[in-house]
Design an enzyme around this catalytic site. Sequence first.
Site, short mmCIF file in Angstrom:
data_model
loop_
_atom_site.label_atom_id
_atom_site.label_comp_id
_atom_site.label_asym_id
_atom_site.label_seq_id
_atom_site.Cartn_x
_atom_site.Cartn_y
_atom_site.Cartn_z
N HIS A 255 17.21 6.23 10.27
CA HIS A 255 17.55 7.65 10.18
C HIS A 255 18.49 7.95 9.00
O HIS A 255 18.24 8.85 8.20
CB HIS A 255 18.22 8.12 11.47
N ARG A 479 37.56 8.08 17.41
CA ARG A 479 36.89 8.28 16.11
C ARG A 479 36.23 7.01 15.59
O ARG A 479 35.66 7.00 14.51
CB ARG A 479 37.89 8.77 15.07
C1 BG6 Z 1 17.05 7.12 18.31
C2 BG6 Z 1 17.97 5.99 18.66
O1 BG6 Z 1 16.20 6.75 17.28
O2 BG6 Z 1 17.82 8.24 17.92
C3 BG6 Z 1 18.95 6.41 19.75
O3 BG6 Z 1 17.21 4.89 19.12
C4 BG6 Z 1 19.67 7.69 19.36
O4 BG6 Z 1 19.89 5.38 20.02
C5 BG6 Z 1 18.66 8.74 18.92
O5 BG6 Z 1 20.39 8.13 20.48
C6 BG6 Z 1 19.36 9.98 18.39
O6 BG6 Z 1 18.42 11.00 18.20
P1 BG6 Z 1 18.86 12.51 18.23
O7 BG6 Z 1 17.65 13.26 17.81
O8 BG6 Z 1 19.29 12.81 19.63
O9 BG6 Z 1 20.00 12.65 17.28
#
Ligand code: BG6
Length: 506
Positions: A255, A479
Site C-alpha cells: 500500500h 504514537r
Molecule cells: C490490508 C491489511 O491490506 O489493509 C490490513 O492486510 C489493514 O492489516 C488493511 O488493516 C487496511 O485497509 P483500510 O482500507 O482499512 O485502510
Amino acid sequence: MAGGDKSAQLIRDTMEGTEQTVPHIFVVMGASGDLAKKKIYPTLWWQYREGLLPKNTIFVGYARSALTVDGIMAKSQPYLKVKDTEQAKFKEFVSMNKYVKGSYSERSAFENLDAELKKIEQGQEGNRLFYLALPPSVFMEVTTNIKATCMSPKGWTRVIVEKPFGKDSESSAKLSNHLSSLFSEEEIYRIDHYLGKEMVQNLMILRFGNMIFGPSWNRNHIASVVITFKEPFGTQGRGGYFDEFGIIRDVMQNHLLQILTLVAMEKPVSTDAEAIRNEKVKVLRCMPELKLENVVLGQYVGNPDGKGDEKLGYLDDSTVPKGSVTPTFAAAVFYICNERWDGVPFILKCGKALNERKAEVRIQFHEPPGDIFQSQLQRNELVIRVQPDEAVYCKFMTKKPGMSFSPVETELDLTYGARYKDVVLPDAYVRLILDVFCGSQMHFVRTDELAEAWRIFTPLLHQIENDKIKPVPYTYGGRGPSEADEMAAKHNFRFTGTYKWTKPQL
Ligand code: BG6
C-alpha cells in the site's frame, strides 16, 4: 479510452440500457471466507444496487463447504447494509447468485463448475471473472484448474488476485511465473486496494493537472515526504496470519510503496494503464534496497491503563506464537536516485495499535531562502489525507490578521465532506472490481512492478528473520516508538507541533 472514462462509459451504457446483454459471470473462489463475506459480496451488492454492472451479470460462489446462497448472504449480512427500502432490490440480487461446492485440487470439480457456467451462458458468448479470495496454500492448484477447465469458450476471462503475492523475491517470482505460464498479463488483475481509494487516485490529477504544484514537485523545493498509515487496533485474533507476514509485508511493501510511486513518478505520456505503470516501475528501479540502519521496527505491548483490548499486547493474542519478534510497526527511509528526487527522503511509516486511524501523504517544502522574518516561518506542507475525512490541505504562512505584521501558520483546505456534500465516495473495491469488468488495468499492479517492490525489501526481510531482530516495544494507543520520530528528524522531516489541522465543521 482511459480507465476511468471506460468505467464511466460502462456505467452510462448500463443505465441507458444500451449495454450488450452478453452474460458476465463473476465467480467468487473462496466464497466461504472472510474476504468474500466482508468485502466481495458487499461490493457486488453495492454495484448491483447502483446499476453499475452489465445487465446480465450472474454471481457464482465456489468453495469446499456445503453452503447455500442464503447461507452466504446471512454471513455477509452485517457488511451488506441493506436498507428496509432496498429489500425488493436485494431479493433480485440474491436471485442472480448461485453456489457451487467443490474441491480446490480436483480437476473434475472444476469441470463441474465449468458445466454450471456453461448452463448460464447457454451457448452464447460470455465473459468470466474469477475473484481468488483464497488462502495462498491452494492458489497454485486453483489457477491451474481454472486454466485447464474454466476459461470462457467464446468471451474473455480475467482473474483477480489478492495479496499475499509471495513473501519475498523468490516466492513471489515463483507465483508470478506460475500465473504468467497460465494467463496473459492482460488477464491478471493484482489488487492493491489502496489504488482504489479516492485520494490515492487523486494524486495524478493534483500533480499533473495543476500548474501550481507541478513545477515545485522536486528536490529543489521539497525537503521530505512522509507517507503514514496508522490503525488504532491490534491484530484482534488475526495474529496467526499476521505473524507470518508482519507489518512491512502487510502494509508497507504494497500500500505505502504504491502511494510512493504515484507521488514520485514522472508524468506518463498518457493516462493509459501501461503508460502509468511504466512510470511507476521506473521509480522503483531507482530505489536501492532498504537497509536496516534506515528502519525502526516496533511491536505493541498492552497499556495497563487502557480500556478493553488496549490492555493486551501483540504477544497476548493467543493466535500469535510465543516470543514472536514480528514487527507491528515499521518506519523506513527511502531515497530515489534520480534527477528529480536525489537526496529527498521518503519516510514510510505504518503501525497497528496506535493512537488514531489515519492514512496520509505529507509533502514538506524547504524554508524560503533569505529569511527576513526572524525565524518565524514554518515549512509549507501539502497534505493529502487519504482517510478518514478525505482532504487536501496546504499549510502555509499568512500575515496575522489585524494590526500585527507578523507571519502566522494557516491552511488552504479542501475537505471533501464540506466541499462535496452530496457525493458518495465508493469503497475501493467497488471501483476496482468495476475496472476489471471494463478491462482497465490502470489501478492494478503489473508483474514487473511487483518484482521491483520485492527487490527493495527482500534483503531486509531476510535479515530481520534470520537475525531475529528485536522490535522496540511501544504502548497500545500511543504514537509508536519515539525512535521513529528521531529517525524522521535526522532525515530532514521537521515536526514543530505548532499547528494542527482540524476537520472543518460540516
Ligand atoms: C490490508 C491489511 O491490506 O489493509 C490490513 O492486510 C489493514 O492489516 C488493511 O488493516 C487496511 O485497509 P483500510 O482500507 O482499512 O485502510
